[in-house]
Design an enzyme around this catalytic site. Structure first.
Site, PDB file in Angstrom:
ATOM      1  CG  ASP A   1      11.595  82.084  64.861  1.00  0.00           C
ATOM      2  OD1 ASP A   1      11.579  80.929  65.331  1.00  0.00           O
ATOM      3  OD2 ASP A   1      12.538  82.518  64.183  1.00  0.00           O
ATOM      4  CG  ASP A   2      12.659  80.271  68.492  1.00  0.00           C
ATOM      5  OD1 ASP A   2      12.225  79.311  67.834  1.00  0.00           O
ATOM      6  OD2 ASP A   2      13.845  80.643  68.433  1.00  0.00           O
TER       7      ASP A   2
ATOM      8  CB  CYS B   1      13.455  77.038  62.271  1.00  0.00           C
ATOM      9  SG  CYS B   1      13.795  78.061  63.729  1.00  0.00           S
TER      10      CYS B   1
ATOM     11  NE  ARG C   1      10.267  78.854  60.622  1.00  0.00           N
ATOM     12  CZ  ARG C   1       9.818  80.064  60.976  1.00  0.00           C
ATOM     13  NH1 ARG C   1       9.219  80.824  60.078  1.00  0.00           N
ATOM     14  NH2 ARG C   1       9.984  80.506  62.200  1.00  0.00           N
TER      15      ARG C   1
ATOM     16  CE  LYS D   1      13.486  81.005  60.905  1.00  0.00           C
ATOM     17  NZ  LYS D   1      13.697  80.726  62.344  1.00  0.00           N
TER      18      LYS D   1
ATOM     19  CG  HIS E   1      15.258  78.397  58.265  1.00  0.00           C
ATOM     20  ND1 HIS E   1      15.477  78.478  59.622  1.00  0.00           N
ATOM     21  CD2 HIS E   1      16.406  77.888  57.747  1.00  0.00           C
ATOM     22  CE1 HIS E   1      16.678  78.044  59.911  1.00  0.00           C
ATOM     23  NE2 HIS E   1      17.267  77.665  58.790  1.00  0.00           N
TER      24      HIS E   1
ATOM     25  CB  SER F   1      17.193  82.377  62.000  1.00  0.00           C
ATOM     26  OG  SER F   1      16.397  81.224  62.132  1.00  0.00           O
TER      27      SER F   1
ATOM     28  CG  HIS G   1      15.358  83.349  66.214  1.00  0.00           C
ATOM     29  ND1 HIS G   1      15.241  81.987  66.335  1.00  0.00           N
ATOM     30  CD2 HIS G   1      16.621  83.584  65.821  1.00  0.00           C
ATOM     31  CE1 HIS G   1      16.395  81.413  66.011  1.00  0.00           C
ATOM     32  NE2 HIS G   1      17.247  82.364  65.695  1.00  0.00           N
TER      33      HIS G   1
ATOM     34  CG  ASP H   1       8.929  78.564  64.924  1.00  0.00           C
ATOM     35  OD1 ASP H   1       8.830  78.989  66.101  1.00  0.00           O
ATOM     36  OD2 ASP H   1      10.012  78.508  64.321  1.00  0.00           O
ATOM     37  CG  ASN H   2      10.328  76.132  67.393  1.00  0.00           C
ATOM     38  OD1 ASN H   2      10.737  76.098  66.230  1.00  0.00           O
ATOM     39  ND2 ASN H   2      10.808  77.021  68.261  1.00  0.00           N
TER      40      ASN H   2
ATOM     41  CE  LYS I   1      14.834  76.775  67.970  1.00  0.00           C
ATOM     42  NZ  LYS I   1      15.343  78.080  67.515  1.00  0.00           N
TER      43      LYS I   1
END
Length: 534
Positions: free
Chosen positions: A37-38, A77, A81, A130, A132, A155, A244, A296-297, A327
Site C-alpha cells: 500500500d502506497d 486504493c 484494487r 486490506k 477496501h 485502510s 500506508h 497499489d499506487n 499518489k
C-alpha cells in the site's frame, strides 16, 4: 526466405514444447499476489541504490524478474484494487474512487473477480489484509470468491485504535468512556474502532496495530500450509497494510533523522514479512508457486517524512506549479510502482523487464496459467503477459490508460494515456503535497506530450511546433479516441457509493467505539457481529 522444411518445423515445435513443458508439468500452479500500500518505486533497493531497508525484496528481484515500467491501474486504493481483481479499469468496473466505512456498496456484484474464476477452476482461495472494495452484505470478500478472509476491510487509519501508529496529523487513541471523553481531530477517525475480520466475523475491535504484521504473516503461512496439504492449487491475495502509514512505534531514532527512520523501520518490517512468505512458499509451494509483488499506487506525499520515495519519477512540471505528483495523480510517481515476479524454474533469475505492464495484467495472466477462461460478455484492459514472465518476450502494452484518481478531473475518467515512450496529458493536476499546496487542475488541448525516454522526470513537454510533436500527435489522438470508444461500447458496471451509518462494521454497538471486550468473542457476540456487519 523460403518455406522451412518439415524437419525444421518439427524441431521448432519440439523446442517450443520443451520451453512450455516446465510450466504445465506439475499441473496448475499456485499463485501468491502481494500488494503493498502506497509504496514508492524507489522504496526497493533493487530499484534505487539509496534504499537499504529491503534485503528480502532485493533477493526476490535477484532470483526472479524485476519490472521497471510497471504501473498500478489507478493512483488510489479502491480503484487500483478493483482493477487488479477484475482486469478492468474503473471506467468499466464502476469503482472510480474510494469506499468509506459507511459505504453500502462496493465492487459491483456483477463483476467477476480473479478469485471467482480461480475457485471455479479448482483453487483454494484466500485474501489476507486490506480489502477496501466494500464490506457490507455481499460486497464482503467472503462473497467475492475467497474461501478464507482475514484482515481489515479498508485502510488501517480508517478507525481508531488503542495504540495508534505514526500519522500526520497524529490521531488520538479510541475513547474508553462516554462522549465527554471523545476528542475530535481533523482527518482522524475517533468514533468507531478499527475492526479485524476473520471471514465474516469481527474478531478484534480495535485492532492491535503493533502485532498486525505478525498476524498477517501467521495467517498467510497457515493458509499456504493448509492449502498445500489439501492437494489443491491455491491463490493467496495478500494486501499489506504497509506502507500506508506506519503501524507501530519503533525504537526512538536520533532526533535529526526521526521521520525517515520511522519510515525505514516500517519498510524493514514489510520487507521481513515478504521474506517470511517467500520462505513458506519455497517450503510448501511444491516448487510450483508464482509469487508476484507490486504496489497499489505511489507514495502519499502529504504524509511528508512518513511517505515513500518515488525515485526519479518526480513529476517536475507539476511540482513547479504546486502540489504533489505522487499518489492520486496521473504523473509517473502516482502510478509507476515497484513490481517483482518469482517462480523458480519458470521465471528466469536476474532478469529486468522494460515491458510496459500493469496490475491489470495480473488477472488475465493468472487465469491463463491456471488453464481457465476469462469471463464472457465484457472487455479487459489487462493482457496475458506470461511470455514476458518466461523471458520469451519483452513486449507489453502498446497503449496504457491512466485514470483520474482524485487530484484533477472527474474520478475514473481517462485523460492521460501512454503510447510507447510518449505520455499525453489532456488534464493535469497535483495532489496535496507535504507543504499543503495543491496543484490546480489544468486542461490541455492539444495535449501536453512528454517523451519519457528522454525526460523521465516529466519536466519539459514537447514543443507543439516541433516535428516530433506533430509526428506523434495523430497516433496519440487515434489511440485516445479508440480507447474511449471501446469503453463506451463495453458492458460497463456502476458502483453504489451510497452511505449509511448502519453499514459501519461494529462488533458491539452498546460499547463506546464499538469495542469488543475480548479478542475471542463468545458465541452470542459472534452472531451479533455477523448480523451487524453483513
Amino acid at each position: 526466405m523460403g518455406t522451412p522444411s518439415p524437419q525444421v518445423v518439427l524441431v521448432l515445435a519440439v523446442a517450443l514444447a520443451g520451453l512450455w513443458a516446465p510450466c504445465v508439468a506439475h499441473g496448475q500452479p499456485n499463485f501468491i499476489v502481494i500488494l503493498a500500500d502506497d509504496v514508492g518505486w524507489g522504496d526497493l533497493g533493487a530499484n534505487w541504490a539509496e534504499t537499504k531497508e529491503t534485503p528480502h525484496l532485493d533477493e526476490l528481484a535477484a532470483q526472479g524478474m524485476r519490472f521497471v515500467d510497471f504501473h498500478s491501474a489507478a493512483s488510489t486504493c479502491s480503484p487500483s484494487r478493483a482493477s487488479l481483481l477484475t482486469g478492468r479499469l474503473g471506467a468499466r468496473n464502476g469503482v472510480t474512487h474510494n469506499f468509506a466505512i459507511t459505504s453500502v456498496g462496493g465492487l459491483p456484484l456483477n463483476e467477476t473477480t480473479l478469485a471467482d474464476v480461480l475457485r471455479e477452476a479448482g483453487y483454494s482461495t484466500g485474501a489476507i489484509g486490506k480489502w477496501h472494495l466494500g464490506h457490507h452484505g455481499h460486497h464482503h470478500p467472503s462473497f467475492r470468491g475467497f474461501d478464507y478472509y482475514f484482515g481489515i476491510p479498508y485502510s488501517h487509519d480508517m478507525g481508531c485504535t488503542d495504540t495508534p501508529g505514526y500519522n500526520l496529523p497524529p490521531c488520538p487513541p479510541c475513547p474508553r468512556h462516554g462522549a465527554a471523553a471523545r476528542v475530535v481531530r481533523k482527518d482522524c477517525y475517533t468514533e468507531v474502532a478499527l475492526p479485524l475480520f476473520e471471514n465474516v466475523t469481527i474478531v478484534q475491535q480495535p485492532v492491535n496495530l503493533s502485532s498486525l504484521a505478525a498476524r498477517y504473516a501467521e495467517q498467510a503461512a497457515w493458509f499456504i500450509r493448509q492449502a498445500s496439504d489439501s492437494g489443491r492449487p491455491f491463490f493467496l491475495y495478500l494486501a499489506l497494510a504497509h506502507m500506508h502509514v506506519p503501524l507501530g512505534v519503533p525504537p526512538p531514532p536520533p532526533p535529526a533523522t526521526a521521520g525517515r527512520d520511522i519510515y525505514g523501520a516500517t519498510l524493514r518490517e514489510m520487507d521481513a514479512l515478504v521474506g517470511r512468505i517467500k520462505r513458506v512458499s519455497d517450503r510448501h509451494g511444491k516448487g510450483n508457486t508464482l509469487l508476484w509483488f507490486a504496489g497499489d499506487n505511489g507514495p502519499w506525499a502529504q504524509k511528508c517524512e512518513l511517505a515513500g520515495c518515488v525515485g526519479p519519477f518526480v513529476g517536475a512540471w507539476q511540482r513547479q506549479r504546486g502540489g504533489s505528483s505522487a499518489k492520486q495523480t496521473t504523473w509517473e510517481g502516482g502510478h509507476r510502482v515497484p513490481a517483482l515476479a518469482y517462480w523458480p524454474g519458470h521465471i528466469p533469475a536476474k532478469r529486468t523487464s522494460h515491458a510496459l505492464l500493469s496490475t491489470l495484467d495480473i488477472f488475465p495472466t493468472l487465469v491463463a496459467l491456471a488453464g481457465a477462461a476469462l469471463p464472457p460478455n465484457r472487455r479487459f484492459d489487462g493482457l496475458d503477459v506470461s511470455p514476458v514472465l518466461f523471458g520469451w518476450s519483452d513486449v507489453g502494452h502498446k497503449v496504457l490508460l491512466h485514470p483520474n484518481s482524485g487530484a484533477a478531473g472527474k474520478d475514473g475518467e481517462i485523460e492521460v494515456l501512454r503510447l510507447a515512450q510518449y505520455k499525453a496529458f489532456y488534464t493535469t493536476g497535483g495532489a496535496m503535497a507535504c507543504d499543503g499546496s495543491v496543484g490546480p487542475a489544468e486542461h490541455h488541448q492539444p495535449p501536453l506530450i512528454f517523451n519519457l525516454d528522454r525526460d523521465i522526470q516529466e519536466q519539459e513537454p514537447l514543443d507543439v511546433a516541433s516535428r516530433e510533436y506533430q509526428a506523434v500527435l495523430p497516433a496519440i489522438s487515434r489511440a485516445y479516441a479508440q480507447a474511449l470508444e471501446d469503453i463506451a461500447t463495453d458492458n460497463v458496471s456502476i458502483a453504489d457509493y451510497s452511505k449509511d451509518p448502519a453499514a459501519t462494521p461494529c462488533c458491539n454497538a452498546q460499547h463506546v467505539a464499538c469495542r469488543c471486550q475480548a479478542a475471542v468473542l463468545d458465541q452470542h457476540t459472534e452472531r451479533r457481529a455477523t448480523w451487524l456487519c453483513l
